[in-house]
Design an enzyme around this catalytic site. Sequence first.
Site, PDB file in Angstrom:
ATOM      1  N   ASN A 177      28.404  29.888   3.892  1.00 35.95           N
ATOM      2  CA  ASN A 177      29.682  30.604   3.994  1.00 35.95           C
ATOM      3  C   ASN A 177      30.898  29.678   4.047  1.00 35.95           C
ATOM      4  OD1 ASN A 177      31.566  32.825   5.288  1.00 35.95           O
ATOM      5  ND2 ASN A 177      31.468  31.152   6.779  1.00 35.95           N
ATOM      6  N   ASP A 220      29.443  24.346  11.913  1.00 39.08           N
ATOM      7  CA  ASP A 220      30.830  24.296  11.447  1.00 39.08           C
ATOM      8  C   ASP A 220      31.283  22.837  11.496  1.00 39.08           C
ATOM      9  OD1 ASP A 220      33.068  26.809  11.230  1.00 39.08           O
ATOM     10  OD2 ASP A 220      33.889  24.790  11.353  1.00 39.08           O
ATOM     11  N   THR A 264      41.022  37.326   8.048  1.00 41.02           N
ATOM     12  CA  THR A 264      40.470  36.206   8.819  1.00 41.02           C
ATOM     13  C   THR A 264      41.528  35.108   8.873  1.00 41.02           C
ATOM     14  OG1 THR A 264      39.658  34.898   6.959  1.00 41.02           O
ATOM     15  CG2 THR A 264      38.194  36.651   7.755  1.00 41.02           C
ATOM     16  N   ILE A 317      39.891  39.660   3.148  1.00 40.11           N
ATOM     17  CA  ILE A 317      39.360  39.998   4.472  1.00 40.11           C
ATOM     18  C   ILE A 317      40.287  39.366   5.518  1.00 40.11           C
ATOM     19  CG2 ILE A 317      37.320  39.846   5.973  1.00 40.11           C
ATOM     20  CD1 ILE A 317      36.711  41.254   3.268  1.00 40.11           C
ATOM     21  N   LYS A 322      34.447  29.476  -6.937  1.00 41.24           N
ATOM     22  CA  LYS A 322      33.724  30.705  -6.608  1.00 41.24           C
ATOM     23  C   LYS A 322      32.917  31.228  -7.810  1.00 41.24           C
ATOM     24  CE  LYS A 322      34.823  30.950  -2.254  1.00 41.24           C
ATOM     25  NZ  LYS A 322      33.798  30.758  -1.203  1.00 41.24           N
ATOM     26  N   TYR A 338      40.081  27.240  -6.573  1.00 41.74           N
ATOM     27  CA  TYR A 338      39.331  28.242  -5.802  1.00 41.74           C
ATOM     28  C   TYR A 338      38.554  29.162  -6.742  1.00 41.74           C
ATOM     29  CZ  TYR A 338      38.347  31.627  -2.080  1.00 41.74           C
ATOM     30  OH  TYR A 338      37.713  32.445  -1.182  1.00 41.74           O
TER      31      TYR A 338
HETATM   32  P1  NAI Z   1      37.869  30.981   7.887  1.00 47.44           P
HETATM   33  O1  NAI Z   1      38.896  29.966   7.560  1.00 47.44           O
HETATM   34  O2  NAI Z   1      38.167  32.008   8.933  1.00 47.44           O
HETATM   35  O3  NAI Z   1      36.491  30.272   8.262  1.00 47.44           O
HETATM   36  C1  NAI Z   1      35.971  29.237   7.498  1.00 47.44           C
HETATM   37  C2  NAI Z   1      35.181  28.310   8.390  1.00 47.44           C
HETATM   38  O4  NAI Z   1      34.636  27.265   7.575  1.00 47.44           O
HETATM   39  C3  NAI Z   1      36.036  27.630   9.470  1.00 47.44           C
HETATM   40  O5  NAI Z   1      35.408  27.758  10.726  1.00 47.44           O
HETATM   41  C4  NAI Z   1      36.093  26.173   9.029  1.00 47.44           C
HETATM   42  O6  NAI Z   1      36.157  25.250  10.106  1.00 47.44           O
HETATM   43  C5  NAI Z   1      34.792  26.031   8.260  1.00 47.44           C
HETATM   44  N1  NAI Z   1      34.829  24.925   7.307  1.00 47.44           N
HETATM   45  C6  NAI Z   1      35.851  24.554   6.495  1.00 47.44           C
HETATM   46  N2  NAI Z   1      35.514  23.459   5.800  1.00 47.44           N
HETATM   47  C7  NAI Z   1      34.249  23.141   6.177  1.00 47.44           C
HETATM   48  C8  NAI Z   1      33.359  22.099   5.814  1.00 47.44           C
HETATM   49  N3  NAI Z   1      33.719  21.149   4.928  1.00 47.44           N
HETATM   50  N4  NAI Z   1      32.141  22.079   6.377  1.00 47.44           N
HETATM   51  C9  NAI Z   1      31.782  23.020   7.294  1.00 47.44           C
HETATM   52  N5  NAI Z   1      32.591  24.008   7.690  1.00 47.44           N
HETATM   53  C10 NAI Z   1      33.817  24.063   7.136  1.00 47.44           C
HETATM   54  O7  NAI Z   1      37.528  31.688   6.491  1.00 47.44           O
HETATM   55  P2  NAI Z   1      36.795  33.060   6.111  1.00 47.44           P
HETATM   56  O8  NAI Z   1      37.809  33.980   5.599  1.00 47.44           O
HETATM   57  O9  NAI Z   1      35.901  33.473   7.185  1.00 47.44           O
HETATM   58  O10 NAI Z   1      35.971  32.558   4.851  1.00 47.44           O
HETATM   59  C11 NAI Z   1      34.586  32.389   4.848  1.00 47.44           C
HETATM   60  C12 NAI Z   1      34.115  32.367   3.400  1.00 47.44           C
HETATM   61  O11 NAI Z   1      34.478  33.593   2.788  1.00 47.44           O
HETATM   62  C13 NAI Z   1      34.745  31.267   2.549  1.00 47.44           C
HETATM   63  O12 NAI Z   1      33.790  30.744   1.672  1.00 47.44           O
HETATM   64  C14 NAI Z   1      35.837  32.004   1.791  1.00 47.44           C
HETATM   65  O13 NAI Z   1      36.149  31.362   0.571  1.00 47.44           O
HETATM   66  C15 NAI Z   1      35.161  33.338   1.576  1.00 47.44           C
HETATM   67  N6  NAI Z   1      36.069  34.436   1.298  1.00 47.44           N
HETATM   68  C16 NAI Z   1      37.048  34.801   2.174  1.00 47.44           C
HETATM   69  C17 NAI Z   1      37.915  35.819   1.856  1.00 47.44           C
HETATM   70  C18 NAI Z   1      39.026  36.252   2.758  1.00 47.44           C
HETATM   71  O14 NAI Z   1      39.903  37.015   2.298  1.00 47.44           O
HETATM   72  N7  NAI Z   1      39.067  35.847   4.006  1.00 47.44           N
HETATM   73  C19 NAI Z   1      37.798  36.541   0.572  1.00 47.44           C
HETATM   74  C20 NAI Z   1      36.707  36.103  -0.255  1.00 47.44           C
HETATM   75  C21 NAI Z   1      35.884  35.080   0.106  1.00 47.44           C
END
Ligand code: NAI
Length: 249
Positions: A88, A35, A189, A187, A158, A154
Amino acid sequence: MLANTVALVTGAGSGIGRAVALAYGREGAKVVVSDLNEASGKETMSLLQEAGVDGCFVRADVSEPDDCQRLTDAALSQYGQLNIACNNAGIARSSSPTAQTDLDCWRQVIDVNLSGVFYCLRAQIPAMLRHGSGSIVNIASILGSVGQAGVAPYVASKHGVVGLTQAASLDYAAQGIRVNAVGPGFIETPLIAHRLQDEPTRRDLISRHPIGRLGQAEEVAELVVWLSSPKASFVTGSYYPIDGGYLSR
Ligand code: NAI
């Protein structure tokens, strides 16, 4: 399901990435947790250790090609192989119509969500080719196949992840590397937590999912684990929505 494998997860300090890291560990993989945020990544690592899982934390910013290479190198030097990767890490930025999108916002979202996946693939695939097999799961979104007003960077990033997944899968299908994408609906989160605090917005988001609720990170992790595992041995180049029916409306 994943015994004797080494699995890497980016953005594993939170939400879906953390759930995937824990599920990989539960299934017997050694887990390389990565991360940008060192504190939250190390927290995931502690959860894995408490569960008796072998793993390590590597801080990496996926928008930096050198960091992505260093991350793969760390997996190889620690464990001698890389079998599974879940790309991710992703960000979302506040809404504006396309023509009013701030250039920095566009660049940031594309750099992390799309180029970040490319930089990771570029490092991971050669490492997997050394063993003649590997499985990669890229986290896209429902917005990898349909649009949504106000979030052009975004949506574009995607859709790009889905296309990149298909292209990479074709390049390496015959060499034993499977590359797939997952498209979560909304989701619960930290990524969307600020939107859920407003009750009408929460109700609106829920109403877009025929199943009548938002998804949980652990539900997405189950699909990622399956795609990563030998049980999905004939699956490559696919895009799997996991969205409570969102895309079927
Ligand atoms: P989150 O915000 O809870 O976790 C994302 C993580 O990525 C965080 O720990 C953050 O520090 C890390 N991060 C951000 N920029 C970074 C970088 N430049 N390098 C390394 N790490 C980095 O988000 P979530 O919801 O768990 O999302 C995970 C994936 O799922 C993302 O790609 C998001 O676009 C995708 N997603 C999420 C949805 C949702 O509703 N939560 C829906 C559809 C897709």
